[in-house]
Design a protein around this motif. Structure first.
Motif, PDB file in Angstrom:
ATOM      1  N   LYS A   1     -35.925  11.905 -18.725  1.00 16.03           N
ATOM      2  CA  LYS A   1     -34.823  12.495 -19.586  1.00 16.03           C
ATOM      3  C   LYS A   1     -33.411  11.851 -19.000  1.00 16.03           C
ATOM      4  O   LYS A   1     -32.433  11.358 -19.773  1.00 16.03           O
ATOM      5  N   GLU A   2     -33.143  12.139 -17.937  1.00 10.47           N
ATOM      6  CA  GLU A   2     -31.920  11.721 -17.172  1.00 10.47           C
ATOM      7  C   GLU A   2     -32.047  10.135 -17.343  1.00 10.47           C
ATOM      8  O   GLU A   2     -30.777   9.686 -17.498  1.00 10.47           O
ATOM      9  N   GLY A   3     -32.779   9.461 -17.060  1.00  7.12           N
ATOM     10  CA  GLY A   3     -32.814   8.076 -17.124  1.00  7.12           C
ATOM     11  C   GLY A   3     -32.675   7.582 -18.588  1.00  7.12           C
ATOM     12  O   GLY A   3     -31.635   6.503 -18.608  1.00  7.12           O
ATOM     13  N   ALA A   4     -33.082   8.036 -19.387  1.00  7.81           N
ATOM     14  CA  ALA A   4     -32.627   7.863 -20.983  1.00  7.81           C
ATOM     15  C   ALA A   4     -31.223   8.060 -21.315  1.00  7.81           C
ATOM     16  O   ALA A   4     -30.650   7.384 -21.832  1.00  7.81           O
ATOM     17  N   ARG A   5     -30.778   9.109 -20.845  1.00  7.65           N
ATOM     18  CA  ARG A   5     -29.099   9.507 -20.712  1.00  7.65           C
ATOM     19  C   ARG A   5     -28.474   8.494 -20.269  1.00  7.65           C
ATOM     20  O   ARG A   5     -27.268   7.998 -20.660  1.00  7.65           O
ATOM     21  N   VAL A   6     -28.686   8.193 -18.902  1.00  4.57           N
ATOM     22  CA  VAL A   6     -27.912   7.059 -18.314  1.00  4.57           C
ATOM     23  C   VAL A   6     -28.226   5.676 -18.817  1.00  4.57           C
ATOM     24  O   VAL A   6     -26.951   5.050 -19.040  1.00  4.57           O
ATOM     25  N   CYS A   7     -29.177   5.420 -19.419  1.00  6.47           N
ATOM     26  CA  CYS A   7     -29.268   3.839 -20.218  1.00  6.47           C
ATOM     27  C   CYS A   7     -28.396   4.072 -21.352  1.00  6.47           C
ATOM     28  O   CYS A   7     -27.731   3.028 -21.685  1.00  6.47           O
ATOM     29  N   ALA A   8     -28.286   4.990 -22.072  1.00  5.72           N
ATOM     30  CA  ALA A   8     -27.791   5.199 -23.402  1.00  5.72           C
ATOM     31  C   ALA A   8     -26.146   5.214 -22.988  1.00  5.72           C
ATOM     32  O   ALA A   8     -25.435   4.375 -23.595  1.00  5.72           O
ATOM     33  N   SER A   9     -25.826   5.848 -21.868  1.00  5.08           N
ATOM     34  CA  SER A   9     -24.305   5.632 -21.669  1.00  5.08           C
ATOM     35  C   SER A   9     -23.966   4.383 -21.211  1.00  5.08           C
ATOM     36  O   SER A   9     -22.866   4.179 -21.490  1.00  5.08           O
ATOM     37  N   LEU A  10     -24.648   3.666 -20.411  1.00  6.33           N
ATOM     38  CA  LEU A  10     -24.579   2.292 -19.910  1.00  6.33           C
ATOM     39  C   LEU A  10     -24.334   1.421 -21.125  1.00  6.33           C
ATOM     40  O   LEU A  10     -23.334   0.490 -21.328  1.00  6.33           O
ATOM     41  N   TRP A  11     -25.135   1.357 -22.065  1.00 10.14           N
ATOM     42  CA  TRP A  11     -25.192   0.272 -23.215  1.00 10.14           C
ATOM     43  C   TRP A  11     -24.016   0.937 -24.101  1.00 10.14           C
ATOM     44  O   TRP A  11     -23.402  -0.162 -24.586  1.00 10.14           O
ATOM     45  N   HIS A  12     -23.651   2.072 -24.305  1.00 11.61           N
ATOM     46  CA  HIS A  12     -22.601   2.409 -24.946  1.00 11.61           C
ATOM     47  C   HIS A  12     -21.288   1.899 -24.265  1.00 11.61           C
ATOM     48  O   HIS A  12     -20.351   1.583 -24.910  1.00 11.61           O
ATOM     49  N   SER A  13     -21.103   1.957 -23.113  1.00 11.09           N
ATOM     50  CA  SER A  13     -19.746   1.669 -22.428  1.00 11.09           C
ATOM     51  C   SER A  13     -19.482   0.152 -22.560  1.00 11.09           C
ATOM     52  O   SER A  13     -18.422  -0.071 -22.476  1.00 11.09           O
ATOM     53  N   PHE A  14     -20.549  -0.626 -22.714  1.00 11.35           N
ATOM     54  CA  PHE A  14     -20.150  -2.199 -23.303  1.00 11.35           C
ATOM     55  C   PHE A  14     -19.519  -2.233 -24.253  1.00 11.35           C
ATOM     56  O   PHE A  14     -18.663  -3.323 -24.256  1.00 11.35           O
ATOM     57  N   LEU A  15     -19.333  -1.420 -25.107  1.00  8.78           N
ATOM     58  CA  LEU A  15     -18.799  -1.524 -26.320  1.00  8.78           C
ATOM     59  C   LEU A  15     -17.075  -1.104 -26.163  1.00  8.78           C
ATOM     60  O   LEU A  15     -16.242  -1.243 -26.929  1.00  8.78           O
ATOM     61  N   ASP A  16     -16.922  -0.628 -25.052  1.00 10.80           N
ATOM     62  CA  ASP A  16     -15.613   0.087 -24.769  1.00 10.80           C
ATOM     63  C   ASP A  16     -14.596  -1.166 -24.298  1.00 10.80           C
ATOM     64  O   ASP A  16     -14.804  -1.865 -23.462  1.00 10.80           O
ATOM     65  N   PRO A  17     -13.427  -1.685 -25.010  1.00  5.77           N
ATOM     66  CA  PRO A  17     -12.727  -2.461 -24.780  1.00  5.77           C
ATOM     67  C   PRO A  17     -12.120  -2.383 -23.302  1.00  5.77           C
ATOM     68  O   PRO A  17     -11.699  -3.441 -22.826  1.00  5.77           O
ATOM     69  N   ASP A  18     -11.940  -1.530 -22.664  1.00  2.00           N
ATOM     70  CA  ASP A  18     -11.431  -1.417 -21.412  1.00  2.00           C
ATOM     71  C   ASP A  18     -12.500  -1.974 -20.299  1.00  2.00           C
ATOM     72  O   ASP A  18     -12.117  -2.287 -19.435  1.00  2.00           O
ATOM     73  N   HIS A  19     -13.641  -2.082 -20.760  1.00  2.00           N
ATOM     74  CA  HIS A  19     -14.681  -2.987 -19.788  1.00  2.00           C
ATOM     75  C   HIS A  19     -14.606  -4.344 -20.143  1.00  2.00           C
ATOM     76  O   HIS A  19     -15.345  -5.024 -19.301  1.00  2.00           O
ATOM     77  N   ASN A  20     -13.938  -4.811 -20.957  1.00  2.00           N
ATOM     78  CA  ASN A  20     -13.854  -6.320 -21.126  1.00  2.00           C
ATOM     79  C   ASN A  20     -12.666  -7.001 -20.286  1.00  2.00           C
ATOM     80  O   ASN A  20     -11.660  -6.724 -20.457  1.00  2.00           O
ATOM     81  N   LEU A  21     -13.057  -7.375 -19.108  1.00  2.00           N
ATOM     82  CA  LEU A  21     -12.133  -8.040 -17.936  1.00  2.00           C
ATOM     83  C   LEU A  21     -11.949  -9.318 -18.169  1.00  2.00           C
ATOM     84  O   LEU A  21     -11.216 -10.281 -17.380  1.00  2.00           O
ATOM     85  N   ARG A  22     -12.462 -10.054 -19.184  1.00  2.00           N
ATOM     86  CA  ARG A  22     -12.416 -11.518 -19.361  1.00  2.00           C
ATOM     87  C   ARG A  22     -10.798 -11.914 -19.401  1.00  2.00           C
ATOM     88  O   ARG A  22     -10.320 -12.870 -18.802  1.00  2.00           O
ATOM     89  N   PRO A  23      -9.959 -11.143 -20.052  1.00  2.00           N
ATOM     90  CA  PRO A  23      -8.559 -11.613 -20.154  1.00  2.00           C
ATOM     91  C   PRO A  23      -7.967 -11.699 -18.865  1.00  2.00           C
ATOM     92  O   PRO A  23      -6.812 -12.341 -18.546  1.00  2.00           O
ATOM     93  N   ARG A  24      -8.317 -10.768 -17.737  1.00  2.00           N
ATOM     94  CA  ARG A  24      -7.900 -10.851 -16.567  1.00  2.00           C
ATOM     95  C   ARG A  24      -8.505 -11.773 -15.344  1.00  2.00           C
ATOM     96  O   ARG A  24      -7.847 -11.877 -14.225  1.00  2.00           O
ATOM     97  N   ALA A  25      -9.538 -12.629 -15.944  1.00  2.00           N
ATOM     98  CA  ALA A  25     -10.198 -13.327 -15.073  1.00  2.00           C
ATOM     99  C   ALA A  25      -9.146 -14.570 -14.269  1.00  2.00           C
ATOM    100  O   ALA A  25      -9.296 -14.988 -13.145  1.00  2.00           O
ATOM    101  N   LYS A  26      -8.363 -14.790 -15.084  1.00  2.00           N
ATOM    102  CA  LYS A  26      -7.356 -15.778 -14.228  1.00  2.00           C
ATOM    103  C   LYS A  26      -6.699 -15.464 -13.102  1.00  2.00           C
ATOM    104  O   LYS A  26      -6.105 -16.221 -12.467  1.00  2.00           O
ATOM    105  N   GLU A  27      -6.703 -13.990 -13.075  1.00  2.00           N
ATOM    106  CA  GLU A  27      -5.807 -13.488 -11.857  1.00  2.00           C
ATOM    107  C   GLU A  27      -6.769 -13.428 -10.471  1.00  2.00           C
ATOM    108  O   GLU A  27      -6.397 -13.304  -9.321  1.00  2.00           O
ATOM    109  N   ILE A  28      -8.141 -13.828 -10.779  1.00  2.00           N
ATOM    110  CA  ILE A  28      -8.815 -14.055  -9.815  1.00  2.00           C
ATOM    111  C   ILE A  28      -8.636 -15.242  -8.679  1.00  2.00           C
ATOM    112  O   ILE A  28      -8.731 -16.393  -9.327  1.00  2.00           O
ATOM    113  N   LYS A  29      -8.343 -15.099  -7.540  1.00  2.00           N
ATOM    114  CA  LYS A  29      -7.845 -16.243  -6.595  1.00  2.00           C
ATOM    115  C   LYS A  29      -8.879 -16.521  -5.647  1.00  2.00           C
ATOM    116  O   LYS A  29      -8.764 -17.388  -5.028  1.00  2.00           O
TER     117      LYS A  29
END
Length: 123
Positions: free
Chosen positions: A30-58
């Protein structure tokens, strides 16, 4: 989720099989299913897209990707590599968990990357 685990990992070693078994068992709880669902839903959050900041990596950056990763396609690894200036892309014939599927090759690549990074820092 449990059915997808062996697909995205593309198990190639006994260690991969063990990781798959443990991941499937966890995802079926039950707990694993909840964690998996939360993880997959988090990928849709625009705040998790760090590609625009990639150029800052030195810092020296090694991007490792498996050709048989069905969750994160190779095009994503190639894009990340292009976005991080001076990064190094290494592609393995493996699934999502390259370090387990190809441990010797993975270690060889990582050690070489670390050594070359250290040598450049000494110049």
């Amino acid at each position: 989720m449990p059915r997808m685990v062996s697909g995205y990992m593309s198990p190639q070693t006994a260690e991969d099989e063990l990781i798959c078994q443990k991941t499937v068992a966890r995802a079926r709880s039950k707990e694993g299913a909840r964690v998996c669902a939360s993880l997959w839903h988090s990928f849709l959050d625009p705040d998790h897209n760090l590609r625009p900041r990639a150029k800052e990596i030195k810092a020296p950056t090694l991007v490792v990707h498996g050709t048989r990763d069905i969750v994160v396609p190779l095009i994503v690894g190639e894009t990340v590599h292009k976005l991080i200036s001076g990064s190094q892309l290494e592609v393995f014939d493996a699934g999502h968990v390259v370090f387990s599927s190809k441990p010797d090759e993975f270690l060889r690549v990582v050690e070489s990357f670390i050594e070359s990074t250290f040598e450049r820092s000494q110049e």
